[in-house]
Design an enzyme around this catalytic site. Structure first.
Site, PDB file in Angstrom:
ATOM      1  N   ASP A  25      30.754  12.288 102.183  1.00  0.00           N
ATOM      2  CA  ASP A  25      30.072  13.528 101.794  1.00  0.00           C
ATOM      3  C   ASP A  25      29.154  14.032 102.915  1.00  0.00           C
ATOM      4  O   ASP A  25      28.708  15.176 102.884  1.00  0.00           O
ATOM      5  CB  ASP A  25      29.202  13.259 100.551  1.00  0.00           C
ATOM      6  CG  ASP A  25      29.760  13.923  99.303  1.00  0.00           C
ATOM      7  OD1 ASP A  25      30.615  14.813  99.437  1.00  0.00           O
ATOM      8  OD2 ASP A  25      29.312  13.545  98.202  1.00  0.00           O
ATOM      9  N   GLN A  35      28.733  11.120  92.652  1.00  0.00           N
ATOM     10  CA  GLN A  35      28.700  12.487  92.117  1.00  0.00           C
ATOM     11  C   GLN A  35      27.254  12.879  91.786  1.00  0.00           C
ATOM     12  O   GLN A  35      26.576  12.178  91.042  1.00  0.00           O
ATOM     13  CB  GLN A  35      29.588  12.563  90.869  1.00  0.00           C
ATOM     14  CG  GLN A  35      29.706  13.939  90.261  1.00  0.00           C
ATOM     15  CD  GLN A  35      30.435  14.934  91.168  1.00  0.00           C
ATOM     16  OE1 GLN A  35      31.457  14.612  91.769  1.00  0.00           O
ATOM     17  NE2 GLN A  35      29.902  16.136  91.271  1.00  0.00           N
ATOM     18  N   LYS A  72      38.991  15.192  91.710  1.00  0.00           N
ATOM     19  CA  LYS A  72      38.953  14.471  92.999  1.00  0.00           C
ATOM     20  C   LYS A  72      39.905  13.284  92.957  1.00  0.00           C
ATOM     21  O   LYS A  72      40.632  13.018  93.916  1.00  0.00           O
ATOM     22  CB  LYS A  72      37.527  13.983  93.304  1.00  0.00           C
ATOM     23  CG  LYS A  72      36.631  15.091  93.833  1.00  0.00           C
ATOM     24  CD  LYS A  72      35.174  14.663  93.872  1.00  0.00           C
ATOM     25  CE  LYS A  72      34.290  15.867  94.181  1.00  0.00           C
ATOM     26  NZ  LYS A  72      32.870  15.635  93.896  1.00  0.00           N
TER      27      LYS A  72
END
Ligand code: NAP
Length: 306
Positions: A129, A106, A62
């Site tokens: 997200d 994460q 990422k």
């Protein structure tokens, strides 16, 4: 983006890798425009707790993808035993940092940390997200927010292939908050007739056989066989499963929830694993970060350009 099928009978491949590359290039060009207009780069902060090898690989890729898209990447690595208060304090600091447009924590987190409380602490306007309840609510009532990256990536592949989804029968297998439910909502918003199936669904193969669009998000290797699929259906395989190593392999093969070789003989189009949905997830994360940057800076962006 579709590739021609090698034989007359086999389904077209929905090439998520190529589609994702194009999307990342578009985001990169628009991120350069953003920098010129805002006088700063868009920025994504990624928080990793602990040293899970798979999570470290995801966070590393990422970070690289963010830099390659002309955006700043801020990585925060915390030890496995970090206190919940320390993680929440970091999120509060990132929420108020004007250089940070998107925040991603994460998952999964170590067991002593409350995942829901951590997601709730992220500012909904930086929740790229799309996991915050405010963004789930916005999606549910049709307001602009952030949509989880994997289902939004699936929608991009579907609309690229099929155009208008109005009136099509869609079956989503799986009802998680991060894939199945938002996927079903997006299909509904696109006027598909949507069924959500799950572990308690009766006669699952029969239910799936009705579908013009099948989205499999289960996590069970090659569960969906050819006799589940209506001829010509479009099949999106979200599942990522590693088979046990066979015949001298160091690691087992990665497969989806769909038995690719046999389903390919009957479907109209299908995403491969790997190279289908997976690459879309990270490209959409970059897209969401760029959208967040424009919103945070009050700069207009034609979001349908992405
Ligand atoms: P999850 O939270 O474990 O949800 C799985 C869903 O599948 C649940 O709703 C469950 O039903 C349902 N299910 C389980 N067994 C079933 C069965 N035998 N028949 C029908 N439904 C069944 O998983 P997730 O996070 O949504 O992820 C699903 C898969 O997608 C995993 O393989 C994951 O690795 C993959 N994934 C890929 C990406 C990507 O970027 N490509 C991103 C996210 C996830 P119940 O609700 O009844 O338990």
């Amino acid at each position: 983006m579709t590739c021609a099928a090698p034989t007359a009978r086999a389904a077209d491949l929905l090439d998520g890798k190529a589609f994702a590359l194009q999307l990342r290039e578009k985001v990169g060009a628009l991120a350069r425009d953003f920098q010129a207009r805002a006088g700063r780069k868009a920025g994504l902060a990624v928080v990793l707790v602990g040293d899970d090898p798979a999570s470290q690989v995801y966070v590393g890729s990422k970070g690289k993808a963010t830099l390659a898209a002309n955006m700043n990447s801020f990585e925060h690595r915390l030890p496995d035993d970090v206190a919940g208060e320390e993680l929440l304090a970091l999120i509060a600091q990132l929420n108020s940092d004007p250089a940070v447009d998107g925040i991603l924590v994460q998952l999964p987190l170590p067991a002593h940390l409350d995942e829901q409380a951590v997601i709730a602490a992220i500012s909904p306007d930086k929740d790229v997200d799309g996991f915050h309840v405010i963004n789930a609510g916005r999606l549910s009532v049709g307001q602009a927010g952030f949509v989880p990256c994997t289902p939004l990536g699936c929608m991009m592949l579907l609309t690229d292939r099929l155009g208008d989804l109005s009136g099509l029968e869609a079956v989503v297998i799986g009802r998680s908050n991060i894939v199945g439910k938002p996927m079903a909502q997006l299909l509904l918003d696109a006027n598909a007739t949507v069924t959500i199936a799950h572990s308690q669904t009766k006669n699952l193969p029969e239910v799936v056989r009705r579908a013009d669009i099948v989205v499999a998000a289960v996590g069970r290797a090659e569960m969906i066989g050819r006799d589940w699929i209506k001829p010509g259906a479009t099949v999106i395989d979200v599942g990522i499963n590693r088979l046990p190593p066979a015949g001298g392999e160091a690691k087992g093969r990665l497969v989806g929830d769909v038995a690719f070789d046999e389903v390919r003989e009957v479907a109209g189009a299908i995403t491969p694993v790997p190279g289908g949905v997976g690459p879309m997830t990270i490209a959409v994360l970059l897209r969401n970060t760029l959208v967040a940057a424009h919103r945070n800076a009050g700069i207009a962006l034609a979001e349908n350009a992405l």
